[in-house]
Design an enzyme around this catalytic site. Structure first.
Site: not given
Length: 436
Positions: A327-329, A427
């Site tokens: 997720e993200c990072g 994501t």
């Protein structure tokens, strides 16, 4: 019976978190059990709440969660004496289009739970106008009740007197006024407050905030303004399917942005969570059946991540036979490369082709509704996932198969689709809930 109160303000940066932590610790010091919640998609503040109260805090979110989920989450406050919900942004700030049970505004939670609002007002650069702002907030929405006001950062006794008189004339209770006090300022960075676990002196800072607030705010009046609250039994719990039975979860200063309610829901559904630290060059648990890399601050540790061969090779080996999701990072670390704020390019794990850059900051912020075009751990094709995206990254390349069709809160399609390659998925949004 617990007493419930929402702490909000006209805007961000006024002092909501500091006051929440101070009140929680001050009442805890008096022997009361205090339970905190965070309204809205903030994955940093709950850890501060836990540090102040000794009890885990979770997010409640009217855009992403239905009323049953919110009732289930706040039910943990049943055995508390005081329940505090800290708001996000301004009291009525949300998105334009209604989500599952509201727009994400703090006011939604206040009305839903029937808790009055304690306003934090910073009257810097004004005097009587502060009363007009408070009165406007009081009268804006019929179902939201104002308990009173705490003034923050008052410049002088004369300044305080002017503001107090105006608020009294407007029929608004003033529970206290805080002079400027640098010693209780919480340090910040680009995504918000520096995380609680990164601050060795966080306990002392909260203690000082509690002492300072107790000196300037009438704690008994504030407590008396809270609403007696009898929690309603939740018809159902979280609608969350764990990504696996045994989950290898990256957990350190670079990978810490995951909503506490998600971890609790996974455990409640029978999953086991095994943590590992990429920054300590640890590989995921070989006995796990899925690996999850949350967001965090990989851009601050990109050189270390790139150099940690055991972590990178272990993750690649894991992804050869079992699902890995970021997720993200975490998504950025699954990618090919990350360029830091100094323009230095660091190779990441290469499980996906994503390339990101912090050399030219571009803010991505907002709620996300994703319809999965391919499966990801815990969710099948067609699942509708609600989450939130917040980062300052330029996407240089996102070449893999899109994971989802992603919309913002207005319904507009956005380019941050996420990616899938083999057993690796990622994501940019942080998962909050799945539509029932």
């Amino acid at each position: 019976m617990p007493a419930g109160l929402v702490i909000s303000a006209p805007a961000s940066g006024v002092g909501k978190t500091t006051l929440t932590l101070a009140l929680a610790r001050a009442w805890r010091n008096r022997g009361l059990n205090v339970q905190c919640f965070k309204s809205g998609p903030d994955y940093i503040d709950p850890a501060f709440h836990a540090a102040a109260t000794g009890r885990a805090s979770v997010n409640v979110d009217s855009w992403a969660m239905d009323r049953g989920t919110i009732a289930h989450l706040v039910g943990r406050g049943t055995d508390a004496d005081v329940v505090l919900a800290e708001g996000s942004m301004g009291l009525f700030d949300g998105v334009a289009a209604r989500g599952v049970s509201g727009t994400g505004a703090t006011a939604d939670i206040a009305e839903m739970l029937g808790w009055p609002v304690l306003l934090v007002i910073d009257p810097s650069g004004q005097a009587q106008t502060a009363a007009a702002i408070a009165a406007g907030l009081r009268d804006y929405r019929a179902g939201v009740r104002l308990a009173g006001v705490v003034l923050n950062r008052v410049a002088s006794p004369r300044h305080e007197d002017l503001v107090r008189r105006a608020l009294n004339d407007a029929g608004i209770a003033v529970f206290g006024a805080l002079p400027r006090h640098a010693e209780i300022s919480l340090p910040k960075r680009h995504l918000g407050l520096v995380q609680a676990e990164e601050q060795a002196e966080i306990g002392k800072l909260i203690d000082e905030a509690a002492r300072f607030v107790a000196e300037h705010v009438d704690l008994d009046e504030v407590l008396g303004s809270a609403a007696s609250w009898s929690p309603q039994p939740a018809a159902n719990g979280m609608n969350v399917t764990p990504p696996g039975q045994r989950i290898a979860l990256a957990r350190d200063a670079a990978f810490s942005f995951i909503y506490p309610h998600m971890l609790e829901a996974w455990r409640a559904a029978g999953a086991e969570i095994s943590t590992f630290s990429p920054l300590a060059d640890e590989a995921p648990d070989a006995g796990a059946d899925v690996c999850w890399l949350p967001g965090g601050y990989p851009e601050l540790h990109a050189g270390t991540i790139a150099a940690n061969a055991r972590f990178r090779s272990g993750l690649r080996a894991f992804a050869g036979t079992r699902p890995v999701h970021g997720e993200c990072g975490g998504y950025m670390v699954l990618g090919a490369a990350l360029t830091d704020a100094d323009g230095i390019r660091h190779e990441m794990t290469g499980l996906l082709g994503l390339e990101t850059s912090f050399a030219k900051r571009r803010m991505h912020l907002g709620y996300r509704l994703a319809a999965l075009a391919a499966p990801m751990p815990g969710h099948q094709v067609g699942a509708r996932l609600r989450g939130h995206e917040f980062h300052y990254t330029t996407i240089v390349a996102q070449p893999d198969t899109p994971l989802a069709v992603v919309h913002d809160a207005t319904g507009a399609v956005i380019a941050e689709t996420g990616s899938r390659r083999g057993l690796a998925t990622g994501t940019f949004f942080h998962l909050i809930a799945e539509d029932r």
